[in-house]
Design an enzyme around this catalytic site. Structure first.
Site, PDB file in Angstrom:
ATOM      1  N   PHE A 220       0.841  -1.208   0.000  1.00  0.00           N
ATOM      2  CA  PHE A 220       0.000   0.000   0.000  1.00  0.00           C
ATOM      3  C   PHE A 220       0.875   1.257   0.000  1.00  0.00           C
ATOM      4  O   PHE A 220       0.735   2.131   0.841  1.00  0.00           O
ATOM      5  CB  PHE A 220      -0.962   0.024   1.214  1.00  0.00           C
ATOM      6  CG  PHE A 220      -1.901  -1.153   1.265  1.00  0.00           C
ATOM      7  CD1 PHE A 220      -3.054  -1.162   0.486  1.00  0.00           C
ATOM      8  CD2 PHE A 220      -1.622  -2.237   2.073  1.00  0.00           C
ATOM      9  CE1 PHE A 220      -3.911  -2.254   0.528  1.00  0.00           C
ATOM     10  CE2 PHE A 220      -2.470  -3.335   2.122  1.00  0.00           C
ATOM     11  CZ  PHE A 220      -3.615  -3.333   1.339  1.00  0.00           C
ATOM     12  N   HIS A 221       1.814   1.315  -0.900  1.00  0.00           N
ATOM     13  CA  HIS A 221       2.628   2.514  -1.057  1.00  0.00           C
ATOM     14  C   HIS A 221       3.329   2.493  -2.418  1.00  0.00           C
ATOM     15  O   HIS A 221       3.313   1.470  -3.113  1.00  0.00           O
ATOM     16  CB  HIS A 221       3.668   2.613   0.069  1.00  0.00           C
ATOM     17  CG  HIS A 221       4.601   1.463   0.107  1.00  0.00           C
ATOM     18  ND1 HIS A 221       4.480   0.426   0.994  1.00  0.00           N
ATOM     19  CD2 HIS A 221       5.666   1.157  -0.661  1.00  0.00           C
ATOM     20  CE1 HIS A 221       5.439  -0.452   0.783  1.00  0.00           C
ATOM     21  NE2 HIS A 221       6.156  -0.037  -0.217  1.00  0.00           N
ATOM     22  N   ALA A 222       3.919   3.646  -2.751  1.00  0.00           N
ATOM     23  CA  ALA A 222       4.767   3.734  -3.947  1.00  0.00           C
ATOM     24  C   ALA A 222       6.104   4.308  -3.498  1.00  0.00           C
ATOM     25  O   ALA A 222       6.243   4.715  -2.339  1.00  0.00           O
ATOM     26  CB  ALA A 222       4.105   4.646  -4.977  1.00  0.00           C
TER      27      ALA A 222
END
Ligand code: T46
Length: 304
Positions: A220-222
């Protein structure tokens, strides 16, 4: 998760989805009137049915999550069907069941073609098949079409033996790479990659994620700058990537397959099997400021 024979103990959970409108509303058959006897009789009949193969999609804890089927097995082809419980949706059980039974159709049953149809009014199902790169089939035999003559607005799909439906070159535009792998007779295989030779960046850090229970999602991130090679040396992990090319997923289960994330990409990792290990080779040291953990901020950056 794994496929196994249906068992009588599955009847209550099977009956539960039959009476769950959120599962059955887009299905062709009417399941609302089914009873426990119907479910048990379906299970018993499946045990020595020669024309249809119905199997349970089971969790690692042997809990029934749904049924996957090859129906009308004849003349080298069969019709694929699947239903999963509401509790199993979005956790990788559908894709696992589908992939496993299609492999079984070609490798164990020696079939040449697997086909199926879905109502175009069922966007969830159409999205699922389109997302997995299945293409609309326009040459379904009349004999098969006749079974559905009362139904309107169907979309047909088929897979032929030899179609490389599992092999991919990219996921959301990120390259899928084949990690060099050397087998040793009866002693397994060894895989390796070298910084800048096999991986398109200098490797400054390695990390791995282990002891994750089945069905758990991480990520759940970049990242702003970081480039990474992700691979799964043991188990099965679904990798979901989203960037300017769209949102796509791939199952990592082969130790010789890796995905290079080389652009601004939101990632999620879903553990399809407990104790699967995710290994990552990264282009930089750990820098907390390189993470984008807010999805809206990621979407804003993507627009720029
Ligand atoms: C990624 C996906 C695939 C460190 O202290 N050093 C490290 O090198 C890493 C990778 C993490 N951490 C700390 C940061 C957190 O306190 O370990 C904790 C768990 O990390 P996170 O919640 O970011 O874990 P995932 O699985 O969501 O993401 C990880 C990587 O962080 C990320 O870069 O791309 O795996």
């Amino acid at each position: 998760m794994y496929l196994r024979r249906l068992e009588l103990k599955d009847a209550p959970l099977m009956l539960a989805w039959m009476h769950d409108k959120s599962v059955t509303e887009k299905l062709q058959a009417n399941f609302a009137s089914k009873t426990m006897e119907d479910a048990e009789s379906f299970i018993k009949t499946s045990w020595d049915d020669k024309e249809n193969l119905h199997l349970a999609i089971s969790s690692d804890n042997d809990e029934y999550m749904g049924t996957v089927s090859l129906k009308h097995i004849e003349d080298g082809s069969a019709e694929f069907a699947i239903t999963v419980r509401a509790e199993a949706m979005g956790k990788g059980f559908s894709w696992f069941g589908m992939e496993s039974i299609i492999e079984k159709a070609f490798d164990e049953l020696g079939l040449e073609c697997v086909y199926w149809c879905v109502s175009r009014d069922n966007p969830r199902a159409v999205r699922f098949y389109d997302k997995h790169n299945f293409h609309e089939a326009l040459d379904i035999p009349d004999k098969v079409l006749k079974r559905y003559e009362d139904m309107k607005n169907l979309k047909w799909y088929s897979v032929l033996k030899g179609d490389d439906f599992l092999s991919r070159e990219t996921v959301a535009g990120c390259p899928v790479i084949h990690i060099k792998t050397i087998p040793t007779v009866d002693a397994g295989e060894l895989s390796f990659f070298e910084s800048t030779h096999d991986v398109p960046f200098d490797i400054k850090r390695m990390y791995y994620i282990s002891k994750v229970p089945e069905g758990v999602r991480r990520g759940f991130h970049a990242h702003k700058e970081l480039k990474q090679l992700l691979f799964c040396p043991y188990g099965r992990i679904q990798l979901i990537l989203e960037n300017k090319n769209g949102r796509e997923e791939i199952e990592l289960s082969d130790p010789s397959i890796g995905v290079v994330i080389d652009q601004l990409t939101w990632r999620e990792m879903l553990w399809l099997q407990k104790d699967s290990v995710l290994c990552v080779a990264a282009s930089d040291y750990y820098k907390v400021e390189d993470y984008i953990r807010d999805y809206d901020e990621f979407l804003e950056l993507l627009k720029k």
